[in-house]
Write an enzyme that holds these catalytic residues in place. Structure first.
Site, PDB file in Angstrom:
ATOM      1  CG  ASP A   1      15.389  77.939 120.879  1.00 47.04           C
ATOM      2  OD1 ASP A   1      14.297  78.508 120.846  1.00 47.04           O
ATOM      3  OD2 ASP A   1      16.480  78.528 120.914  1.00 47.04           O
TER       4      ASP A   1
ATOM      5  CG  ASP B   1      20.067  80.258 119.186  1.00 44.30           C
ATOM      6  OD1 ASP B   1      19.227  81.100 118.789  1.00 44.30           O
ATOM      7  OD2 ASP B   1      20.138  79.099 118.734  1.00 44.30           O
TER       8      ASP B   1
ATOM      9  CG  ASP C   1      16.347  84.081 120.458  1.00 46.31           C
ATOM     10  OD1 ASP C   1      15.208  84.228 119.996  1.00 46.31           O
ATOM     11  OD2 ASP C   1      17.133  83.197 120.062  1.00 46.31           O
TER      12      ASP C   1
END
Ligand code: ATP
Length: 892
Positions: free
Chosen positions: A326, A634, A638
């Protein structure tokens, strides 16, 4: 009456708590005394005694003990006692090793235990769920695991997945109204939330009604004792290897015994020697040392902020060839500051740093008063209304409690003199549709003092633009034609090209009678108000980490929900995007089949505007190309990608419980650089395991061969059983442990990732074991022969020299094992544990040789100084020979 039948106020009263302030510290103390900790009882653990006993259940140890008993009965008391003592010491060592391994695994579990957000003494705190008591007020939101049984008192679109309890996989929609049916089944209790279930949407607040074994989950506790995978592939392979090694060792030992008997040794002597040899040659300590090396490595990782949740990940880390990470918060600091605002063709600059609510608004160089600019003021007002973040001060620093993106919007509004309290006097928030990263926006429905209602939406500009019909331009609402749309798009791109993260704001008036049921009704036909652009600087250490990963043959891919241009600019700053790579957007990903993605995935450096659902496709495509993929995440959505990645990584600070539970590695600081550190450590742990496997096996080969050669050459025994056992205990054990603590070689992060299917003996390790083992055997035999031929009468003296040579050769060889290259490539004092282990082993050997009281036990005779020359000379031969051959090979 049951809690679900009562009104919230009654539950509050009965449990003696306060929904506004929570329990006080003294309440908590009292309740804990009364009801204990919020824990599910664990299954029976193996007792210390049983663990100790289990150290002796090995077949060869039992045979050795039986043999010793026989020798004791035959009058060989000293031998018998000494052997039993050694076996006992070995057992204790094994016991402590296993205990230590077990303890560190347990500590690991505690570290990754879930947390709960509770209200106590009027303040919200995050505490381990174990500390929750009945009457606590707790809150939770999408992605949290509920820490206790709870009577709900506030819910916003709350949905909870309760399949662990009810078997129902569709999340249950929650509400707060009392229920009448006292026989309702768990699945019907809409105003309750249960320990261990998972919030999949919205948020809620409730009063804890049950903890520990007194929860719905506690009643079926044994069903959920989910066994985490604690054995790594390497451990499994070593276990299989162990079986082969036992067979080989036993076969060779048998050969030694038979050869010895054929050449005239008596059966009893040969039997005891054989059994001792078998005990020494079987690397029974290997699994425990591997576990310790793994768990010590895991502790080193914790110090570097990485928690390994599943032990196998330690090994897989060393194989990682791609990291998908990310952007926001992992590669960037997640400290956002609005610097540019745009509305209806005007751009304002905003000064200030961090979350300090001081700053001024400018148009070009001209400072302006925001209250005088209607569209700007509206942009700021809406940004504050559609917002949960709170500004706090900690140690003189302003920090944000909540989402940093919202924090930036809060601070930009504060800089214009707006406050939430004053706004809430004018506007009432009636309903909220929380942010989710698939929709990429959130909305609130507000009612002003005059009773007018409207929707305020904030989110990704491209998404909001698609949902808008009009735009505020020049103070007027105008139809959003192509021209205006293009103008807005190019403003967004302009902000994004400065690496700014952009958030758009839109609104829509709604009629009195209109009922808005869901976000889809709310988020359409909007009027576009403007954009706020915020900086989120890269974390300073990430650029270097990405570079080091590249040198280690690991590619970094940025995956982000953010705008493609923002993402590309940050990727450029970090060295991920270097000009030629592709930037792919979520929309394009949607249109590609998995096969088509596989074709291009190697060229993509940045995936932008993706939803969590896309991550799974990216993982699959990379895996199909043969990559070992590390993937961060997170949120709840996901979890599938995290689970199917080879190394699933979750965020310790911003991560949800769901993501954490799916992951095998948690980053305590949410920092990309920590992934690199963990990979580094993962590679090192594996290399260290190779080092001591190499050392132990080569030593064992040497021990067997010296005996075998002697018997085949019709010589007397070069070592007596107790000496063999001693070597096994002292010379093999301590240095091997120390090798497990070795520092990495300089080039560990310059090697290509290891192939996951690589066997233990890959990269010439098998050859090294056999060749070194052979040499160790040969030099020991040579030392024995030289002395024995000089004085055949004094067999014990020749045996003592052989003993010393064997020990010394191994202790020199151990330094060889520290490097894949040669002994001279490393500073011998680089691992002081090893230096001390070697010194202790040497001292213990000297004691066995020179202390008169120990001489009858170890059948030793003091070695004369001149013979040490021979011992030292011969002991160094294998190392120098091999260093020389390496040198020659390199030259060639
Ligand atoms: P990353 O995936 O790298 O962590 P991200 O935070 O940009 O990055 P998301 O959280 O999925 O990813 O956000 C996607 C987009 O949604 C953001 O680019 C932003 O435009 C918008 N957004 C983010 N947070 C909020 C919020 N709290 N309210 C409204 N919109 C938001």
């Amino acid at each position: 009456m049951m809690f679900h039948e009562m009104k919230e106020k009654d539950v509050e009263k009965i449990l003696n708590t306060s929904i506004e302030n929570g329990l006080t510290a003294s309440d908590v103390e009292k309740k804990r005394k009364q009801f204990g900790w919020n824990e599910l009882q664990e299954g029976e653990k193996q007792s210390a005694f049983l663990l100790f006993i289990s150290q002796f259940k090995d077949f060869m140890i039992l045979v050795l003990l039986a043999a010793t008993l026989i020798s004791g009965l035959l009058g060989e008391y000293i031998d018998a006692i000494a052997i039993i003592a050694i076996v006992l010491i070995n057992g204790f060592l094994g016991f402590f090793q296993e205990r230590r391994a077990e303890k560190s695994l347990h500590a690991l579990k505690e570290l990754s235990a879930p947390q709960v957000t509770v209200l106590r003494d009027g303040q919200w705190h995050k505490i381990p769920s174990k500390e929750v008591v009945v009457g606590d007020i707790i809150r939770f939101s999408s992605g949290d695991r509920i820490g206790a049984d709870v009577r709900l008192v506030q819910t916003v679109n709350l949905e909870i997945e309760e399949s662990a309890l009810t078997g129902e996989s569709v999340p249950a929609v929650k509400s707060i109204a009392p229920l009448s049916n006292s026989h309702a089944s768990l699945g019907d209790l809409e105003n309750m939330a249960f320990m261990g279930t998972m919030v999949t949407r919205g948020n809620g607040l409730g009063i804890v009604t049950g903890i520990g074994m007194n929860t719905a989950m506690g009643k079926i506790a044994d069903m959920i004792q989910n066994a985490e995978n604690l054995v790594t592939p390497l451990q499994r392979r070593l276990e299989q290897l162990g079986k082969i090694l036992i067979t080989v060792a036993l076969g060779l030992t048998l050969l030694v015994v038979v050869a010895g008997v054929v050449h005239g040794h008596d059966l009893y002597t040969m039997f005891l020697a054989g059994v001792s040899l078998a005990v020494a040659a079987i690397p029974e300590g290997l699994p425990a040392i591997v576990t310790i090396a793994l768990s010590l490595g895991v502790q080193r990782m914790i110090r570097k902020n990485a928690i390994v949740r599943k032990l196998p990940a330690v090994e897989t880390l060393g194989c990682a060839s791609v990291i998908c990470s990310d952007k926001t918060g992992t590669m960037t600091q997640n400290k956002m500051t609005v610097t540019h605002l745009w509305s209806g063709g005007n751009t304002w600059n905003l000064t200030g740093t961090g979350y300090n609510p001081k700053g001024s608004f400018y148009i070009e160089d001209q400072e302006i008063t925001p209250q005088n600019e209607k569209s700007l003021y509206q942009l700021l007002t809406f940004g504050l209304l559609c917002n949960h973040a709170e500004l706090k001060k900690k140690d003189d620093e302003f920090i944000i409690d909540g989402d940093p993106t919202e924090g930036a919007l809060l601070v930009s509004a504060l800089k214009a003199g707006l406050t939430r309290d004053s706004l809430l006097k004018q506007f009432k928030i009636e309903k909220e549709f929380p942010f989710d990263s698939t929709r990429k926006m959130m909305s609130v429905i507000v009612k002003d003092k005059n009773g007018r209602r409207f929707v305020i939406t904030k989110g990704a500009p491209d998404v909001l633009l698609g949902l808008s019909e009009s735009v505020l331009w020049g103070g007027k609402q105008q139809y959003l034609n192509e021209e205006l749309k293009n103008a807005i798009e190019s403003s967004v791109e302009h902000l994004a090209s400065m690496a700014l993260r952009t958030i758009a704001i839109a609104f829509k008036p709604i009629q009195e009678q209109t009922v808005i049921l869901n976000e889809r009704d709310a988020e359409k036909g909007l009027t576009f108000v403007g954009i706020q652009g915020m900086i989120d600087p890269p974390r300073p250490e990430v650029k270097q980490a990405i570079k080091e990963c590249r040198e280690a043959g690991i590619k970094t891919i940025m995956i982000t929900g953010d705008h493609a241009i923002t993402a590309r600019s940050i990727a450029g700053q970090l060295g991920i995007f270097r000009g030629k790579e592709k930037v792919m957007e979520g929309a394009e990903l949607n249109n590609l089949s998995l096969d088509a993605l596989e074709e291009v995935v190697e060229d993509v450096a940045v995936f932008a505007r993706v939803s969590p659902e896309h991550k799974l496709k990216i993982v699959k495509a990379l895996q199909n190309r043969g990559h070992i993929v590390a993937m961060t995440g997170d949120g709840v959505n996901d979890a599938p990608a995290i689970k199917s990645a080879d190394i699933g990584i979750s965020m310790g600070i911003t991560g949800t419980d769901v993501a954490k539970e799916a992951s095998s590695l948690i980053l305590l600081d949410d920092n990309f650089a920590t992934i690199k550190a963990a990979i580094n450590e993962g590679r090192n742990i594996y290399e260290n395991i190779r080092k001591f496997v190499r050392y132990l096996l080569a030593s064992n080969v040497g021990e067997i061969l010296v005996m075998l050669f002697a018997m085949l050459l019709s010589l007397p025994l070069p070592l007596v059983p107790i000496q063999i056992l001693w070597v096994n205990l002292v010379t093999d054990g301590l240095p091997a442990m120390a090798l497990g603590l070795d520092k990495p070689e300089d080039d560990v992060m310059r090697r290509k990732p290891r192939h996951p299917k690589e066997g233990i003996f890959a990269r010439r390790l098998g050859w090294k074991v056999i060749s070194r083992g052979f040499l160790i055997g040969i030099v020991t035999l040579l030392a024995f022969l030289t002395i024995y031929h000089k004085n055949p009468e004094n067999l014990a003296y020749a045996q003592t020299v052989a003993f010393a040579t064997l020990v010394l050769t191994q202790l020199i060889h151990v330094f060889d094992c520290r490097s894949e290259k040669s002994i001279f490539s490393r500073n011998p004092f680089g691992n002081m544990y090893l230096v001390w282990a070697v010194i202790s082993s040497l001292l213990l050997m000297l004691l066995a040789i020179y202390v008169p009281a120990l001489q009858p036990i170890f059948h030793t005779i003091p070695i004369e100084p001149k013979d040490w020359m021979l011992i030292i000379g011969l002991s160094s031969v294998p190392t120098f020979l091999l260093a020389g051959s390496l040198f020659v090979r390199k030259k060639a």
